[in-house]
Design an enzyme around this catalytic site. Structure first.
Site, short mmCIF file in Angstrom:
data_model
loop_
_atom_site.label_atom_id
_atom_site.label_comp_id
_atom_site.label_asym_id
_atom_site.label_seq_id
_atom_site.Cartn_x
_atom_site.Cartn_y
_atom_site.Cartn_z
CG HIS A 1 -2.02 0.99 1.19
ND1 HIS A 1 -3.35 0.63 1.24
CD2 HIS A 1 -2.00 2.34 1.09
CE1 HIS A 1 -4.09 1.73 1.19
NE2 HIS A 1 -3.29 2.78 1.09
CG HIS B 1 -1.50 6.25 -2.44
ND1 HIS B 1 -2.66 6.17 -3.18
CD2 HIS B 1 -1.79 5.70 -1.23
CE1 HIS B 1 -3.61 5.62 -2.43
NE2 HIS B 1 -3.10 5.32 -1.24
N GLY C 1 -9.65 7.85 -1.98
CA GLY C 1 -10.34 9.11 -1.74
C GLY C 1 -11.11 9.08 -0.44
CD GLU D 1 -7.09 6.21 5.99
OE1 GLU D 1 -6.02 6.80 6.21
OE2 GLU D 1 -7.56 6.06 4.84
CG ASP E 1 -1.27 5.72 3.00
OD1 ASP E 1 -1.63 5.45 1.85
OD2 ASP E 1 -2.00 6.32 3.81
#
Length: 363
Positions: free
Chosen positions: A18, A20, A179, A209, A296
Protein backbone atom coordinates in the site's frame (compact mmCIF):
# COMPACT_ATOMS: atom_id res chain seq x y z
CA UNK A 1 20.71 -10.66 21.16
CA UNK A 2 20.60 -8.86 17.82
CA UNK A 3 20.05 -5.12 17.98
CA UNK A 4 17.51 -4.05 15.40
CA UNK A 5 19.20 -0.77 14.61
CA UNK A 6 18.29 1.32 11.60
CA UNK A 7 20.94 -0.16 9.31
CA UNK A 8 20.00 -3.73 10.24
CA UNK A 9 16.36 -2.94 9.51
CA UNK A 10 17.22 -1.23 6.22
CA UNK A 11 19.03 -4.35 5.00
CA UNK A 12 16.15 -6.69 5.80
CA UNK A 13 14.06 -7.65 2.74
CA UNK A 14 10.70 -5.93 2.73
CA UNK A 15 7.43 -5.96 0.82
CA UNK A 16 5.03 -3.03 0.55
CA UNK A 17 1.49 -3.42 -0.77
CA UNK A 18 0.00 0.00 0.00
CA UNK A 19 2.00 2.93 -1.34
CA UNK A 20 0.74 5.79 -3.53
CA UNK A 21 2.89 7.09 -6.39
CA UNK A 22 1.64 10.66 -5.96
CA UNK A 23 2.37 10.54 -2.23
CA UNK A 24 5.95 9.32 -2.54
CA UNK A 25 7.86 11.75 -4.74
CA UNK A 26 11.26 13.10 -3.75
CA UNK A 27 10.98 16.67 -2.42
CA UNK A 28 13.73 17.85 -4.76
CA UNK A 29 11.86 16.37 -7.72
CA UNK A 30 8.65 18.18 -6.76
CA UNK A 31 10.56 21.46 -6.50
CA UNK A 32 12.24 21.05 -9.88
CA UNK A 33 9.15 19.85 -11.76
CA UNK A 34 6.96 22.52 -10.16
CA UNK A 35 9.37 25.21 -11.30
CA UNK A 36 9.22 23.87 -14.86
CA UNK A 37 5.41 23.67 -14.74
CA UNK A 38 4.99 27.13 -13.24
CA UNK A 39 3.25 25.71 -10.17
CA UNK A 40 3.65 27.62 -6.91
CA UNK A 41 4.64 25.50 -3.92
CA UNK A 42 4.20 26.34 -0.22
CA UNK A 43 8.01 26.09 0.17
CA UNK A 44 10.69 26.60 -2.44
CA UNK A 45 13.46 24.29 -1.25
CA UNK A 46 13.40 20.49 -0.78
CA UNK A 47 13.92 20.48 2.99
CA UNK A 48 11.32 23.17 3.56
CA UNK A 49 8.85 21.41 1.29
CA UNK A 50 9.35 18.05 3.02
CA UNK A 51 8.70 19.74 6.37
CA UNK A 52 5.58 21.46 5.01
CA UNK A 53 4.12 18.17 3.75
CA UNK A 54 4.76 16.45 7.07
CA UNK A 55 3.29 19.30 9.11
CA UNK A 56 0.25 19.64 6.85
CA UNK A 57 -0.43 15.91 7.02
CA UNK A 58 -0.42 15.90 10.81
CA UNK A 59 -3.89 17.43 10.99
CA UNK A 60 -5.69 14.37 12.30
CA UNK A 61 -8.16 14.66 9.42
CA UNK A 62 -8.23 12.48 6.30
CA UNK A 63 -9.74 15.17 4.06
CA UNK A 64 -6.99 17.67 4.95
CA UNK A 65 -4.38 14.94 4.55
CA UNK A 66 -5.64 14.25 1.02
CA UNK A 67 -5.54 17.97 0.21
CA UNK A 68 -1.72 17.95 0.31
CA UNK A 69 -1.72 16.02 -2.96
CA UNK A 70 -2.57 19.17 -4.89
CA UNK A 71 1.14 19.87 -5.13
CA UNK A 72 2.39 16.40 -6.08
CA UNK A 73 -0.32 15.89 -8.67
CA UNK A 74 0.58 19.25 -10.22
CA UNK A 75 3.93 17.81 -11.33
CA UNK A 76 2.52 14.50 -12.62
CA UNK A 77 0.66 15.87 -15.63
CA UNK A 78 3.35 15.34 -18.28
CA UNK A 79 5.18 12.39 -19.73
CA UNK A 80 8.47 13.72 -18.36
CA UNK A 81 7.12 14.12 -14.85
CA UNK A 82 5.55 10.67 -14.79
CA UNK A 83 8.65 8.96 -16.17
CA UNK A 84 10.90 10.58 -13.60
CA UNK A 85 8.56 9.97 -10.67
CA UNK A 86 8.07 6.30 -11.57
CA UNK A 87 11.76 5.59 -12.06
CA UNK A 88 12.74 7.34 -8.82
CA UNK A 89 9.94 5.52 -7.01
CA UNK A 90 11.56 2.17 -7.80
CA UNK A 91 15.07 3.33 -6.92
CA UNK A 92 13.86 4.67 -3.57
CA UNK A 93 12.21 1.36 -2.72
CA UNK A 94 15.37 -0.51 -3.64
CA UNK A 95 17.49 1.76 -1.44
CA UNK A 96 15.10 0.99 1.43
CA UNK A 97 15.54 -2.78 1.14
CA UNK A 98 12.19 -3.40 -0.53
CA UNK A 99 12.23 -6.49 -2.76
CA UNK A 100 8.59 -6.34 -3.84
CA UNK A 101 6.30 -3.34 -4.09
CA UNK A 102 2.87 -2.51 -5.43
CA UNK A 103 2.48 1.13 -6.41
CA UNK A 104 -0.98 2.60 -6.80
CA UNK A 105 -2.26 5.78 -8.40
CA UNK A 106 -5.37 7.20 -10.10
CA UNK A 107 -4.75 7.89 -13.80
CA UNK A 108 -7.80 10.17 -13.95
CA UNK A 109 -5.93 12.71 -11.79
CA UNK A 110 -3.10 13.07 -14.33
CA UNK A 111 -4.90 14.33 -17.43
CA UNK A 112 -4.68 18.11 -17.08
CA UNK A 113 -1.86 18.58 -19.63
CA UNK A 114 -3.33 16.49 -22.42
CA UNK A 115 -2.34 12.91 -21.62
CA UNK A 116 -4.97 10.22 -22.14
CA UNK A 117 -5.73 7.51 -19.61
CA UNK A 118 -3.83 4.80 -21.55
CA UNK A 119 -0.88 7.16 -22.07
CA UNK A 120 -0.64 7.75 -18.33
CA UNK A 121 -0.49 4.02 -17.62
CA UNK A 122 1.97 3.32 -20.42
CA UNK A 123 4.26 6.12 -19.25
CA UNK A 124 4.26 5.02 -15.62
CA UNK A 125 5.01 1.44 -16.65
CA UNK A 126 7.90 2.67 -18.79
CA UNK A 127 9.33 4.61 -15.85
CA UNK A 128 8.94 1.66 -13.49
CA UNK A 129 10.72 -0.63 -15.95
CA UNK A 130 13.61 1.83 -16.22
CA UNK A 131 13.87 1.99 -12.44
CA UNK A 132 13.83 -1.80 -12.07
CA UNK A 133 16.58 -2.14 -14.68
CA UNK A 134 18.77 0.39 -12.85
CA UNK A 135 18.11 -1.21 -9.47
CA UNK A 136 19.02 -4.66 -10.79
CA UNK A 137 22.22 -3.30 -12.38
CA UNK A 138 23.16 -1.76 -9.01
CA UNK A 139 22.73 -5.12 -7.26
CA UNK A 140 19.51 -4.20 -5.45
CA UNK A 141 16.79 -5.88 -7.51
CA UNK A 142 13.18 -5.05 -6.74
CA UNK A 143 9.96 -6.12 -8.42
CA UNK A 144 7.31 -3.41 -8.68
CA UNK A 145 3.79 -3.96 -9.95
CA UNK A 146 0.89 -1.53 -10.33
CA UNK A 147 -2.58 -1.10 -8.89
CA UNK A 148 -4.82 1.38 -10.69
CA UNK A 149 -7.16 3.47 -8.53
CA UNK A 150 -10.56 4.89 -9.18
CA UNK A 151 -11.54 7.94 -7.11
CA UNK A 152 -14.63 6.93 -5.16
CA UNK A 153 -16.10 10.46 -5.04
CA UNK A 154 -15.99 10.90 -8.83
CA UNK A 155 -17.67 9.11 -11.73
CA UNK A 156 -14.72 7.48 -13.53
CA UNK A 157 -14.27 4.35 -11.42
CA UNK A 158 -15.61 2.18 -14.23
CA UNK A 159 -13.06 3.61 -16.66
CA UNK A 160 -10.25 2.90 -14.21
CA UNK A 161 -11.47 -0.68 -13.85
CA UNK A 162 -11.48 -1.04 -17.64
CA UNK A 163 -7.88 0.20 -17.68
CA UNK A 164 -6.86 -2.39 -15.10
CA UNK A 165 -8.32 -5.11 -17.31
CA UNK A 166 -6.67 -3.70 -20.43
CA UNK A 167 -3.21 -3.52 -18.84
CA UNK A 168 -3.32 -6.68 -16.73
CA UNK A 169 -0.64 -8.29 -18.91
CA UNK A 170 1.55 -5.18 -18.87
CA UNK A 171 2.44 -4.82 -15.20
CA UNK A 172 -0.93 -3.83 -13.74
CA UNK A 173 -1.85 -6.55 -11.24
CA UNK A 174 -4.89 -5.10 -9.46
CA UNK A 175 -7.29 -2.31 -8.64
CA UNK A 176 -8.36 -0.07 -5.76
CA UNK A 177 -10.71 2.78 -4.97
CA UNK A 178 -9.28 5.72 -3.04
CA UNK A 179 -10.34 9.11 -1.74
CA UNK A 180 -12.57 10.28 1.09
CA UNK A 181 -14.43 7.33 2.65
CA UNK A 182 -17.22 9.06 4.56
CA UNK A 183 -20.21 9.50 2.26
CA UNK A 184 -18.72 7.48 -0.59
CA UNK A 185 -19.41 3.80 0.17
CA UNK A 186 -17.66 1.03 -1.78
CA UNK A 187 -20.97 -0.47 -2.89
CA UNK A 188 -21.68 2.62 -4.99
CA UNK A 189 -19.14 1.15 -7.42
CA UNK A 190 -20.37 -2.43 -7.31
CA UNK A 191 -20.63 -2.67 -11.10
CA UNK A 192 -16.91 -1.99 -11.45
CA UNK A 193 -16.01 -4.66 -8.90
CA UNK A 194 -18.31 -7.20 -10.55
CA UNK A 195 -16.61 -6.44 -13.86
CA UNK A 196 -13.17 -6.99 -12.32
CA UNK A 197 -14.24 -10.31 -10.80
CA UNK A 198 -15.58 -11.50 -14.13
CA UNK A 199 -12.24 -10.59 -15.71
CA UNK A 200 -10.19 -12.24 -12.92
CA UNK A 201 -8.55 -8.99 -11.80
CA UNK A 202 -7.99 -8.85 -8.02
CA UNK A 203 -8.71 -5.72 -6.03
CA UNK A 204 -8.29 -4.09 -2.67
CA UNK A 205 -10.52 -1.35 -1.25
CA UNK A 206 -9.67 1.55 1.06
CA UNK A 207 -11.97 0.88 4.01
CA UNK A 208 -12.11 1.21 7.78
CA UNK A 209 -9.80 4.22 7.97
CA UNK A 210 -11.99 7.31 8.28
CA UNK A 211 -15.23 5.33 8.44
CA UNK A 212 -16.20 2.32 10.50
CA UNK A 213 -17.41 -1.25 10.18
CA UNK A 214 -20.04 -0.63 7.46
CA UNK A 215 -17.22 0.44 5.14
CA UNK A 216 -15.30 -2.78 5.79
CA UNK A 217 -18.42 -4.92 5.55
CA UNK A 218 -19.31 -3.46 2.16
CA UNK A 219 -15.74 -3.82 0.89
CA UNK A 220 -15.54 -7.48 1.85
CA UNK A 221 -19.05 -8.90 1.82
CA UNK A 222 -20.73 -6.82 -0.87
CA UNK A 223 -17.87 -5.93 -3.23
CA UNK A 224 -15.63 -8.97 -2.64
CA UNK A 225 -12.28 -7.28 -1.88
CA UNK A 226 -9.34 -9.64 -1.45
CA UNK A 227 -7.52 -7.09 0.73
CA UNK A 228 -8.50 -4.07 2.83
CA UNK A 229 -6.65 -0.78 2.60
CA UNK A 230 -5.98 0.23 6.23
CA UNK A 231 -8.86 -1.53 8.03
CA UNK A 232 -7.97 0.09 11.36
CA UNK A 233 -11.61 0.31 12.44
CA UNK A 234 -11.97 -3.47 12.28
CA UNK A 235 -11.19 -3.35 16.00
CA UNK A 236 -14.70 -1.92 16.48
CA UNK A 237 -15.79 -5.55 15.99
CA UNK A 238 -13.40 -6.73 18.71
CA UNK A 239 -14.61 -4.88 21.82
CA UNK A 240 -12.04 -6.56 24.07
CA UNK A 241 -8.75 -6.89 22.19
CA UNK A 242 -7.05 -8.48 25.19
CA UNK A 243 -9.63 -11.26 25.37
CA UNK A 244 -9.55 -11.67 21.59
CA UNK A 245 -13.25 -12.45 21.14
CA UNK A 246 -14.06 -11.59 17.55
CA UNK A 247 -17.30 -10.34 16.10
CA UNK A 248 -18.64 -12.02 12.99
CA UNK A 249 -17.07 -9.56 10.52
CA UNK A 250 -13.67 -9.59 12.24
CA UNK A 251 -13.80 -13.38 12.37
CA UNK A 252 -14.61 -13.56 8.67
CA UNK A 253 -11.68 -11.30 7.78
CA UNK A 254 -9.22 -13.26 9.93
CA UNK A 255 -10.40 -16.75 9.05
CA UNK A 256 -10.41 -16.12 5.30
CA UNK A 257 -6.95 -14.52 5.43
CA UNK A 258 -8.09 -11.18 3.99
CA UNK A 259 -4.98 -9.03 4.27
CA UNK A 260 -5.02 -5.75 6.16
CA UNK A 261 -2.81 -3.11 4.51
CA UNK A 262 -1.96 -1.17 7.66
CA UNK A 263 0.00 2.09 7.59
CA UNK A 264 0.93 3.15 11.14
CA UNK A 265 2.36 6.63 10.54
CA UNK A 266 -0.34 7.59 8.06
CA UNK A 267 -3.05 6.34 10.42
CA UNK A 268 -1.67 8.55 13.19
CA UNK A 269 -1.72 11.55 10.89
CA UNK A 270 -5.33 11.05 9.81
CA UNK A 271 -6.54 10.41 13.34
CA UNK A 272 -7.27 6.72 12.79
CA UNK A 273 -4.88 5.76 15.60
CA UNK A 274 -3.51 7.57 18.66
CA UNK A 275 0.09 6.30 18.71
CA UNK A 276 2.29 3.59 17.27
CA UNK A 277 2.29 1.80 20.63
CA UNK A 278 -1.53 1.77 20.64
CA UNK A 279 -1.99 1.15 16.92
CA UNK A 280 -4.22 -1.90 16.32
CA UNK A 281 -1.61 -3.47 14.04
CA UNK A 282 0.11 -5.15 17.00
CA UNK A 283 -3.03 -6.56 18.60
CA UNK A 284 -4.36 -7.76 15.24
CA UNK A 285 -1.04 -9.41 14.47
CA UNK A 286 -1.10 -11.19 17.80
CA UNK A 287 -4.68 -12.35 17.16
CA UNK A 288 -3.60 -14.03 13.92
CA UNK A 289 -4.93 -11.57 11.34
CA UNK A 290 -2.99 -11.35 8.08
CA UNK A 291 -1.48 -7.99 8.94
CA UNK A 292 0.89 -6.18 6.59
CA UNK A 293 2.89 -3.01 7.26
CA UNK A 294 3.03 -0.25 4.66
CA UNK A 295 4.07 3.36 4.07
CA UNK A 296 0.97 4.74 2.29
CA UNK A 297 2.61 8.05 1.26
CA UNK A 298 6.33 8.33 1.89
CA UNK A 299 6.68 12.05 1.18
CA UNK A 300 3.46 13.17 2.83
CA UNK A 301 4.07 11.00 5.91
CA UNK A 302 7.82 11.56 6.01
CA UNK A 303 8.42 7.83 6.20
CA UNK A 304 9.96 4.69 4.68
CA UNK A 305 9.47 1.00 5.29
CA UNK A 306 12.61 1.05 7.43
CA UNK A 307 11.14 3.85 9.54
CA UNK A 308 7.79 2.08 9.94
CA UNK A 309 9.57 -1.05 11.13
CA UNK A 310 11.82 0.94 13.44
CA UNK A 311 8.83 2.64 15.07
CA UNK A 312 7.14 -0.71 15.66
CA UNK A 313 10.32 -2.12 17.20
CA UNK A 314 10.95 0.90 19.41
CA UNK A 315 7.40 1.79 20.44
CA UNK A 316 5.43 -1.45 20.17
CA UNK A 317 8.11 -4.00 21.08
CA UNK A 318 8.21 -5.83 17.75
CA UNK A 319 10.91 -8.41 17.12
CA UNK A 320 12.66 -9.57 13.95
CA UNK A 321 10.28 -12.52 14.00
CA UNK A 322 7.30 -10.15 13.91
CA UNK A 323 8.81 -8.24 11.00
CA UNK A 324 9.42 -11.44 9.08
CA UNK A 325 5.83 -12.51 9.73
CA UNK A 326 4.29 -9.35 8.27
CA UNK A 327 6.69 -9.43 5.32
CA UNK A 328 5.69 -13.01 4.51
CA UNK A 329 2.05 -11.98 5.01
CA UNK A 330 2.46 -9.25 2.41
CA UNK A 331 3.96 -11.59 -0.15
CA UNK A 332 1.30 -14.24 0.49
CA UNK A 333 -1.31 -11.58 -0.32
CA UNK A 334 0.51 -9.87 -3.20
CA UNK A 335 -1.41 -9.76 -6.47
CA UNK A 336 1.18 -12.00 -8.12
CA UNK A 337 0.88 -15.60 -9.33
CA UNK A 338 1.46 -18.15 -6.56
CA UNK A 339 4.78 -19.41 -7.88
CA UNK A 340 6.22 -15.89 -8.01
CA UNK A 341 5.02 -15.11 -4.49
CA UNK A 342 6.43 -18.34 -3.15
CA UNK A 343 9.79 -17.79 -4.84
CA UNK A 344 10.15 -14.36 -3.20
CA UNK A 345 9.35 -15.84 0.20
CA UNK A 346 11.57 -18.91 -0.08
CA UNK A 347 14.48 -17.46 -2.05
CA UNK A 348 14.65 -13.87 -0.80
CA UNK A 349 12.77 -13.12 2.42
CA UNK A 350 13.44 -16.20 4.54
CA UNK A 351 17.18 -16.27 3.71
CA UNK A 352 17.36 -12.52 4.27
CA UNK A 353 15.95 -12.79 7.79
CA UNK A 354 17.83 -15.96 8.75
CA UNK A 355 21.06 -14.31 9.98
CA UNK A 356 19.15 -11.92 12.23
CA UNK A 357 16.84 -14.60 13.61
CA UNK A 358 19.73 -16.96 14.35
CA UNK A 359 21.04 -14.37 16.77
CA UNK A 360 17.63 -13.62 18.28
CA UNK A 361 16.53 -15.19 21.56
CA UNK A 362 13.10 -15.96 20.05
CA UNK A 363 14.40 -17.69 16.95
Amino acid sequence: MTTLDTETLRRLPKAVLHDHLDGGLRPATVVELAREAGHTLPAGDPDGLAAWFYDAANSGDLVRYIATFEHTLAVLQTREGLLRAAEEYVLDLAADGVVYGEVRYAPELMLERGLTLPEVVETVQEGLAAGMAKAAAAGTPVQVRTLLCGMRMFDRVGEAADLAVAFRDAGVVGFDIAGAEDGFPPAAHLAAFEHLRRENVPFTIHAGEAYGLPSIHQAVQVCGAQRIGHGVRLTDDIPDLAAGKLGRLAGWVRDRRIALEMCPTSNLQTGAAASVAEHPVTALKDLGFRVTVNTDNRLVSGTTMTREMSLLVEEAGWTAEDLRTVTVNALKSAFLPFDERNALIEDVVLPGYAPVLRRSPRA
